[in-house]
Design an enzyme around this catalytic site. Structure first.
Site, PDB file in Angstrom:
ATOM      1  N   ARG A 179       0.808  -1.204   0.000  1.00  0.00           N
ATOM      2  CA  ARG A 179       0.000   0.000   0.000  1.00  0.00           C
ATOM      3  C   ARG A 179       0.853   1.271   0.000  1.00  0.00           C
ATOM      4  O   ARG A 179       0.475   2.293  -0.571  1.00  0.00           O
ATOM      5  CB  ARG A 179      -0.841  -0.052   1.282  1.00  0.00           C
ATOM      6  CG  ARG A 179      -2.081   0.707   1.226  1.00  0.00           C
ATOM      7  CD  ARG A 179      -2.670   0.766   2.636  1.00  0.00           C
ATOM      8  NE  ARG A 179      -3.759   1.685   2.631  1.00  0.00           N
ATOM      9  CZ  ARG A 179      -5.030   1.318   2.657  1.00  0.00           C
ATOM     10  NH1 ARG A 179      -5.355   0.063   2.711  1.00  0.00           N
ATOM     11  NH2 ARG A 179      -5.975   2.233   2.636  1.00  0.00           N
ATOM     12  N   HIS A 207       1.525 -25.432  11.982  1.00  0.00           N
ATOM     13  CA  HIS A 207       2.849 -26.056  12.126  1.00  0.00           C
ATOM     14  C   HIS A 207       2.807 -27.366  12.914  1.00  0.00           C
ATOM     15  O   HIS A 207       3.394 -28.372  12.513  1.00  0.00           O
ATOM     16  CB  HIS A 207       3.816 -25.100  12.830  1.00  0.00           C
ATOM     17  CG  HIS A 207       3.811 -23.704  12.266  1.00  0.00           C
ATOM     18  ND1 HIS A 207       3.712 -23.459  10.910  1.00  0.00           N
ATOM     19  CD2 HIS A 207       3.896 -22.489  12.855  1.00  0.00           C
ATOM     20  CE1 HIS A 207       3.739 -22.144  10.706  1.00  0.00           C
ATOM     21  NE2 HIS A 207       3.845 -21.539  11.874  1.00  0.00           N
ATOM     22  N   ASP A 226      -3.385  -0.368  -3.556  1.00  0.00           N
ATOM     23  CA  ASP A 226      -4.352  -0.505  -2.468  1.00  0.00           C
ATOM     24  C   ASP A 226      -5.216  -1.711  -2.846  1.00  0.00           C
ATOM     25  O   ASP A 226      -6.085  -1.619  -3.707  1.00  0.00           O
ATOM     26  CB  ASP A 226      -5.190   0.776  -2.359  1.00  0.00           C
ATOM     27  CG  ASP A 226      -6.341   0.599  -1.381  1.00  0.00           C
ATOM     28  OD1 ASP A 226      -6.450  -0.487  -0.774  1.00  0.00           O
ATOM     29  OD2 ASP A 226      -7.135   1.542  -1.232  1.00  0.00           O
TER      30      ASP A 226
HETATM   31  C1  BG6 Z   1       4.665 -18.155  12.953  1.00  0.00           C
HETATM   32  C2  BG6 Z   1       3.843 -17.629  14.103  1.00  0.00           C
HETATM   33  O1  BG6 Z   1       3.857 -18.873  12.059  1.00  0.00           O
HETATM   34  O2  BG6 Z   1       5.687 -19.008  13.456  1.00  0.00           O
HETATM   35  C3  BG6 Z   1       4.714 -16.911  15.110  1.00  0.00           C
HETATM   36  O3  BG6 Z   1       2.852 -16.741  13.599  1.00  0.00           O
HETATM   37  C4  BG6 Z   1       5.856 -17.803  15.546  1.00  0.00           C
HETATM   38  O4  BG6 Z   1       3.952 -16.516  16.242  1.00  0.00           O
HETATM   39  C5  BG6 Z   1       6.586 -18.379  14.331  1.00  0.00           C
HETATM   40  O5  BG6 Z   1       6.744 -17.021  16.323  1.00  0.00           O
HETATM   41  C6  BG6 Z   1       7.613 -19.397  14.761  1.00  0.00           C
HETATM   42  O6  BG6 Z   1       8.394 -19.757  13.667  1.00  0.00           O
HETATM   43  P1  BG6 Z   1       9.880 -20.292  13.853  1.00  0.00           P
HETATM   44  O7  BG6 Z   1      10.324 -20.625  12.468  1.00  0.00           O
HETATM   45  O8  BG6 Z   1      10.659 -19.169  14.488  1.00  0.00           O
HETATM   46  O9  BG6 Z   1       9.787 -21.473  14.763  1.00  0.00           O
END
Ligand code: BG6
Length: 482
Positions: free
Chosen positions: A47, A237, A90
């Site tokens: 933006r 994750h 935008d």
């Molecule tokens: C991100 C989260 O997806 O992963 C963060 O939004 C977190 O909150 C991060 O800190 C951790 O990633 P890594 O690679 O540092 O373990």
């Protein structure tokens, strides 16, 4: 296969934090190592008002700050900056996409888009791309989280994306999949004979997955408070780590085979019960000797958002019946650590017991970060004549990946993911059915929280979370690998 020679990479959020810390340094590394075609243009958009030169200056500063010293090479840096261009946009206004398309010029031979944006801009962005002719069959789109905040909103986003792009063109990013050690998990399981025969309820007592962080809010107040640890870390994750740990061996490494196996695991997750989950929130404390304030002070207002979560999960299939998967993650914990611990069963009979020999179950520790190693804890006899009894001790069979592969450069996850996106390799990206299975499980947990009014339990910053998180394993006669 799309030719990259006259193609472009379009980076949304190009002046944001992710871009500064991860994307630009990763692209530079790919450039320096000549892994991307010299003709690939990199067009940033956001933006904020900038011209090409100002964006190059922004990138130069970001690289000065975030590139490792041994990567800094003035000539390469200059040629990298030459690739960069910028277009102000935008994204909430579809009209602006015409100028973006003009800037990009002919994209018929290939366009890769990296889209990281606030959830409310997803749909207008996709619509804008479509209307401006930037959603044709030679376009791939990488989507950075958050992709919605529950199954319903994620379905809406996925539907909007699917209206413009086929699933083969969509690359949903979970940066954990780009981490070297995460991929090593597959090598460990499927390139060695010795683990797989035991990798089931017959040989394994339980699995622990820990992703602990020492950082707190890090200037992401609004986002984090609306999200919480469950949706920020577990939904993506941690469930991906669980799926890779629990999946059946795929027939080969292609994207369909691997993702087919992962999704079966995610669909087999049993809805968790209230007594199998713990929410926590950090209070004032000390992390690594430095005192830090509590979450609500950091936030500046009262909040019940969880910064810690621990769950006892179950995968209901033949392989894993009776084997709990304990998951825990949190901010402001004792140390930064991501690891998978597989605890095997005890031997059926202890032949050393009459001579005083005590046994502990073998543990396989797969440390993803900050160190990278695989460690197998095995029992060994302490040297001696054993007149007072046999002393057995746990020793580590250690495979330090950092040492074994000392010469290989450690690459950050986004280097691989961006290259895979540019080259159209989908294996390390998350398919729609996986994301939806993940949300389904997470939504059910959040519903239990809402239905039972489950509050976040306080824990001191710098600890391993609330006592209830520790009790989750202890009451099963197990303990976290702290
Ligand atoms: C991100 C989260 O997806 O992963 C963060 O939004 C977190 O909150 C991060 O800190 C951790 O990633 P890594 O690679 O540092 O373990």
């Amino acid at each position: 296969m799309i030719e990259t020679s006259c193609s472009a990479l379009l980076l949304f959020g190009a002046t944001g934090d992710l871009s500064r810390r991860m994307l630009l340094p990763s692209l530079y590394a790919l450039h320096e190592d000549e892994l991307i075609s010299p003709d690939l243009r990199i067009v940033g958009t956001a933006r904020s008002e900038h011209n090409d030169d100002e964006f190059r200056e922004f990138a130069r500063n970001a690289l000065a700050e975030f590139l490792p010293e041994d990567r800094k090479d003035e000539a390469k840096l200059a040629s990298f900056l030459d690739r960069l261009e910028y277009q102000t946009l935008d994204a909430s206004n579809v009209d602006g996409f015409g100028d973006l398309a003009k800037k990009l010029g002919d994209t018929s031979c290939g366009l890769s888009i990296f889209l990281s944006t606030a959830p409310f801009l997803f749909e207008p962005t996709i619509e804008g791309l479509k209307r401006a002719g930037l959603a044709h069959t030679n376009v791939r789109i990488g989507l950075e989280k958050p992709l919605g905040n529950d199954l319903a909103s994620s379905t809406r986003i996925n539907d909007a994306v699917a209206a413009a792009f086929a699933e083969e063109q969509i690359f949903r990013i979970d940066h954990y999949l780009g981490k070297e050690t995460v991929q090593n998990l597959m090598a460990l399981r499927f390139a060695n004979m010795m683990f797989e025969p035991l990798w089931n309820a017959g040989g394994i007592d339980h699995v622990q997955i820990t992703v602990s962080e020492t950082v707190g809010l890090e200037g992401r107040k609004g986002f984090y408070d609306d999200t919480g640890a469950m949706r920020d870390m577990v939904q993506n994750h941690m469930l991906q780590l669980l799926a890779l740990t629990a999946m059946e061996p795929p027939a080969n490494l292609d994207a369909t085979s691997i993702r087919d196996e992962k999704v079966k695991v995610l669909r087999a997750l049993r809805p968790a019960k209230a007594e199998e989950m713990v929410r926590g929130q950090y209070r004032t404390g000390a992390v690594k000797g430095t005192s830090v304030t509590g979450y609500q002070e950091d936030l500046g207002e009262a909040s019940d958002t969880e910064t810690f979560v621990a769950i006892k999960a179950h995968v209901d299939n033949w392989r894993w019946t009776g084997v709990p998967f304990y998951l825990r993650t949190g901010k402001r914990l004792s140390e930064r650590r991501s690891e998978i611990v597989v605890e095997f069963k005890q031997v059926p009979h202890n032949v050393f017991s009459e001579r005083g020999g005590r046994l502990r179950a073998n543990r396989l520790v797969i440390r993803l970060q900050p160190e990278e190693y695989v460690r197998l804890q095995v029992m060994a006899k302490e040297p001696g004549l054993d007149r007072g009894g046999i002393v057995l001790r746990e020793v580590n069979l250690d495979l330090s990946l950092t040492t074994a592969f000392a010469k290989a450069r450690r690459r950050i996850a986004y280097e691989r993911l961006l290259l895979d996106l540019i080259e159209g390799e989908q294996t390390l990206f998350v398919r729609r059915d996986e994301v939806e299975a993940q949300w389904k499980w997470v939504d059910a947990i959040r519903k239990v929280w809402a239905d039972t009014g489950m509050e976040a339990k306080p824990y001191a910053a710098g600890s391993w979370g609330p006592n209830a998180g520790i009790a989750l394993t202890e009451r099963d006669g197990r303990s976290w690998n702290d």
